[in-house]
Design an enzyme around this catalytic site. Sequence first.
Site, short mmCIF file in Angstrom:
data_model
loop_
_atom_site.label_atom_id
_atom_site.label_comp_id
_atom_site.label_asym_id
_atom_site.label_seq_id
_atom_site.Cartn_x
_atom_site.Cartn_y
_atom_site.Cartn_z
N LYS A 198 13.49 -86.29 15.55
CA LYS A 198 11.86 -86.13 15.35
C LYS A 198 11.94 -84.97 16.62
CE LYS A 198 7.76 -88.36 16.30
NZ LYS A 198 6.66 -88.92 17.16
N GLN A 199 12.48 -84.44 17.73
CA GLN A 199 11.95 -83.87 18.73
C GLN A 199 13.68 -83.83 19.14
OE1 GLN A 199 9.99 -87.43 19.53
NE2 GLN A 199 9.75 -86.28 21.52
N GLU A 205 12.21 -89.92 19.23
CA GLU A 205 11.46 -91.88 18.35
C GLU A 205 12.13 -91.75 16.84
OE1 GLU A 205 7.49 -91.20 18.61
OE2 GLU A 205 7.16 -91.11 20.98
N TRP A 213 4.09 -89.56 29.07
CA TRP A 213 5.60 -88.45 29.42
C TRP A 213 5.07 -86.93 29.35
CZ3 TRP A 213 10.15 -86.07 27.32
CH2 TRP A 213 10.29 -86.23 26.09
N ASP A 214 4.50 -86.01 28.52
CA ASP A 214 3.93 -84.80 28.27
C ASP A 214 3.60 -84.29 29.57
OD1 ASP A 214 3.98 -86.80 25.90
OD2 ASP A 214 2.65 -85.26 24.82
#
Lengths: 759, 759
Positions: free
Chosen positions: A591-592, A479, A352-353
Amino acid sequence: MSNGWMISDNSLDIKELLKNESIFNISNGYIGIRGNFEEKYPDDYPTVRGSYINALYEEVSIPYGEKAYAFPEAMQKIVNIIDAQDINIIVNGEGFSLFEGTVKSFQRYLDMKEGCYVREIYWVSPLGKELKLKISRIASLKYLELFAINYEIEKVNFDEDITIISSINGDVTNFTDDNDPRVAAGHSHILSVKSVELEDEIMQIASETHNSKNLVTVTTKHSLNVANDISFEKTDTSIKAIIKTAPGKAIINFTKYNVYTDSRRYKNPLKDGFKIVRELSKMTFEELKKLQSDFLKEFWSIANISIGGEDKLQQGLRYNLYELLQSVGKDTISNISAKGLSGEGYEGHYFWDTEIYILPFFTLCCPKLAKNLLKYRYTILDSARLRAREMGHKKGAAYPWRTIVGGECSSYFPAGTAQYHINADIAYSYVQYYLATGDFDFIKEFGVEVIFETARIWLEIGHYHEGFFKIDDVTGPDEYTAIINNNYYTNVMAKHNLKWAVRLYNELLLKDEELLNELCEKIALTKEEVETFEKASDKMYLPYDEELKINAQDDSFLSKAIWDFENTPKENYPLLLHYHPLTIYRYQVLKQADTVLAHFLLEDEASLETIKNSYDYYEKLTTHDSSLSCAVYSIMASKIGYIDKAYDYFMETALLDLEDTHGNTKDGVHMANMGGTWMSIVYGFAGLRIKEDHISLNPKLPKHWSELKFSFKYKGFVIAVKVNKDKTEVKVQKPCSINLKINGRLYSFENNTSIEILN
Amino acid sequence: MSNGWMISDNSLDIKELLKNESIFNISNGYIGIRGNFEEKYPDDYPTVRGSYINALYEEVSIPYGEKAYAFPEAMQKIVNIIDAQDINIIVNGEGFSLFEGTVKSFQRYLDMKEGCYVREIYWVSPLGKELKLKISRIASLKYLELFAINYEIEKVNFDEDITIISSINGDVTNFTDDNDPRVAAGHSHILSVKSVELEDEIMQIASETHNSKNLVTVTTKHSLNVANDISFEKTDTSIKAIIKTAPGKAIINFTKYNVYTDSRRYKNPLKDGFKIVRELSKMTFEELKKLQSDFLKEFWSIANISIGGEDKLQQGLRYNLYELLQSVGKDTISNISAKGLSGEGYEGHYFWDTEIYILPFFTLCCPKLAKNLLKYRYTILDSARLRAREMGHKKGAAYPWRTIVGGECSSYFPAGTAQYHINADIAYSYVQYYLATGDFDFIKEFGVEVIFETARIWLEIGHYHEGFFKIDDVTGPDEYTAIINNNYYTNVMAKHNLKWAVRLYNELLLKDEELLNELCEKIALTKEEVETFEKASDKMYLPYDEELKINAQDDSFLSKAIWDFENTPKENYPLLLHYHPLTIYRYQVLKQADTVLAHFLLEDEASLETIKNSYDYYEKLTTHDSSLSCAVYSIMASKIGYIDKAYDYFMETALLDLEDTHGNTKDGVHMANMGGTWMSIVYGFAGLRIKEDHISLNPKLPKHWSELKFSFKYKGFVIAVKVNKDKTEVKVQKPCSINLKINGRLYSFENNTSIEILN
């Protein structure tokens, strides 16, 4: 050499070499060559000697200790192809090496205006022969098959002959590391040599992958400006040209033209290889360089961002954009892999980046390339439909979390297949493209079907509960939390996906009913089903915590214990390499960016107060262990007005690879982060948003920036923005019906080409 | 032959053979031999020829597509050992086979009083030679190393010589199936022959596993009642005795004594093999059989359950108890694997099945064997501590979900490591043993440390939230729902674990402070920490739904969509073989009893109304795809008074393997279900519970049962129960201070040995 356009690193430190192999990759979206030395390193030096073709893959089986239903049986991985880098210079029996004799000077640099990677060396051999070398490499942006190496060799204190040994080598392996989930495990021997040919002094090796039967060739021709005597040596897997040059003082100019072809793009890759190398080698290296710089001139005319007062940063920023251009697939069968073509990290897969971190740049700066990336998703729609069936969904398409040709390649579903949001991310990027370009013809041909099919999945996995539409058992972008219910990001993006499915259905009904009918028939979509999209979108449950006044990341996130950051030593980051997933999932730790990312992509779904509260809450819990995080925090810090934070996060993104802050640049550069850098500026500091009927800007410069200039394309017009302390200037080429909001106030270009606002 | 004590299946149907290989296994807790035919099947017939030693394992690496931190690197798996079954009878060049010539009669049966598996055959060879054969097998319950085969051969219509070819064979492999998570994947060649010896007509093969270096031997001696001429043939992996018997009409009686030894139990397994076989072969097969039936007489004197009016059932029931005895490890290094020693399903691993489904039978009928099973957990306590550290827990022990020697062998953590409840299950089984036997000496030596260390984990993974102690990110018994918060089963069992840790701390303080101090020092346990146990136990959150008036399976279970049972075709069960885990996790659907199991184990934690409501709610959602489910539903149906349901579920458990209702008996019989059968009767229909200060009975007979009789041991006394339509009789050997509640009313044996109550 032009200031701010060069990336240079002259270190020969063993620790830096692997990283620099990635940094100095030269790629063009088709081929990618890591920045290995032609003459190699000493035997005990770590190196990943790598050349890749985008989307050229081997299919390898995935092993499982305990396999469950619909776990992918096999996956695709990028192939380290035939190596054409080898060139050795022999002077009187002594081989040139930076690790023998005396290096009087050494510099290497990537020139981002010229599109050329260069090593300049002044070397004294152990026996005292002095040589000056300039070694230049190009992966042609105009002729994608071509990887050319040029040597300028000056004999400083001798005039004996020099021998150049140039080879191509099919005995290659992929890099593996069983203990790092971010690198491939197993399967290193995946390519075998099929033929080694020599014809009219042109060398060719063709190799094939074992399972996928993908053929790749390299065809190599040499050109030299001095008299020489050439001979060849062949083995089963390699071929070597031994070129003895005549003695004398003349500066030797030597070019190695390597042409790569493959069976995914060429009908006769072997024949075509010979044909193309014959054609392209008619051009001198200088001529090739000219084409390269012309190409880049056009690219930079839109893509360049200039920042007053930040030279190092300027450079880093340009490097990121240059890498994006180098890495982007330029046909519709390839995309941008997580590491571009600079390394084997994440096995050359597309995530998906592309949609969320990379497409914004291409959509606004190179819409033609954006179109290819979107089309790629259309080409794998059938695979996504198949995957949906495998997952037990009666209708719709479930895009794979990671893939090359369309099949799900993730063997760890909690942080793979469970990330259903990729469906909505793809739909979102189509919509953004549509809003930015107004290109309805493209959307109706390649977008609407994708948006309908992705929307359908939400009805498959969601259900009504207490009047709301809820989506259980998914994983959001973060994640470090997996398989949860009602992830805000997923739900709000699904809402957008569903809403646009309805809109495009209605728009197509008005504009091209025939096409709509055809499409509806093809995929058995009814008006009634579209009504279920509308209802689910309207009733979508978006978790909100009344006490904290934030959107909850998911139903249970806020009731979990908070990670013990205080007692987590620095060396335990990234957490994923030091804690079992279950341990990590148990805590409030990210994580993000997750909810914060949703607030960026769909800012109108929450109030500014909620967005600010969410930012404040989640920021404290975010490790940024993913390279996809800082850019989003930078953008949102800009939006909220935390300008120092915005700057600090931005700096993390700008130099992530050049300074190897994540410690894994050796596996390849971080493409999504590179796209994120651009977004941090354009969406962050300049506050650009593409809205449904206008564009908006909310510029806020970091305090030590004197000026920020950038351009982008909007509905066919180039829009140039210049922001400094005092004012914001926006220019278009000619008057047009574009609506622009600056700091919330609407302006028009109906009768003017420039708007200037005092800040 | 005694009625009700025989299991017989005379089918030679290719479809039945594999199943019957499992059904007719003969085992003794040390060795297990599948019911393969000595003379083998035709080549194209499916067979899993298997012999096993309990806890004799190979260590194999676990492959992962994407490996994360603390995923087990390797696991243990049971080894298919050297085959000693081969015996071929040659008459005039014709080999005996049930698949050639004419089978005039064939029956095979397991005699559960004699402990012997027999095939009786009347066979006519293709050329007309008539033979009567009686082939008997024993896995000695007294001499665990011994697997003996006896042949009685009668020549009906000829008197020529017969040749007996008897071999042992080290060329063996394990069975694998990559697509069924319930069977092993990969790694089939794990044992290599180290030596093949012949000494005084005794044959021996020793083999070793590749990684774990476990050595196993079989040493074989033959005995024959007629004159014969014996010769031997050796290969690298096998040895064959060719025994030519003299011609004549005498009935040949031939015994093959196979003695297995291994390096986990014997210092000199090779030497010991010879020694033991010499010793044991002094006994005739008849003498061995006598020892076997003596052993079983004692076993059945307590274990037998008799049901009036149900012959088939009676048989099935006894089979299950017989298999439990056959399978249970009789030293403390082995336990009961999920399939006993009857097959390779679940790779010979020990699960919570032992504690929750199997120990009740042994605790109440064979407490000495129960003690070994509990001690086994004590022997792997260090491994469980190590696993806890790997999982990031600072204190305590985390028992592996599946293991042989203590390391976690589960490679799929959502339905493995996430099942933290195994810690509480182990503690629970110690407590039950303690309540049933009153054996404090055992508990203080081998139990308290386990209970303290398991209790600690709850403090590691739980936390306080809104005043309650909550446990996030675990998986309960129901494997169709994974990684959820506050699983009722886990929480209520953890509460029990914590409560008993406190109690035993206090009890030890009173009874043996010195030992307590030693232990506390050893494991650094303080009074303050024990207070945290108490508080967590008191404040344990037990999810309860006010509307449904049931305990919720977990925090989010009740808000999920209900599985579409109506549109799920029969052939899609078990769901795990037809749907991706994510799809299954998304719905309210159970693989097996979860909250209902908790209500059985800890019935005093919920009101009868809640228990009934929970039963009604969850029953509709339960697929019973696990063989661990029906028994619990039977017990709880009895408790609630759904007596017909109780009977139906019971019948599912009683004949699960004999009728192969799960379709996978070929991989081995289902041990937990077998224990469940016993529980369905004793805990179900008789309503037995072991309470802290008394035992209670609540008998409710299915309507067509005329009588139910069973016994059990309680605090050293044998208690015999007889229930019929009219009355319940309970007898003890002598007056004692046992308190017994029947239907809620308390009775005492202070002055009597029999209580009789009219129903």
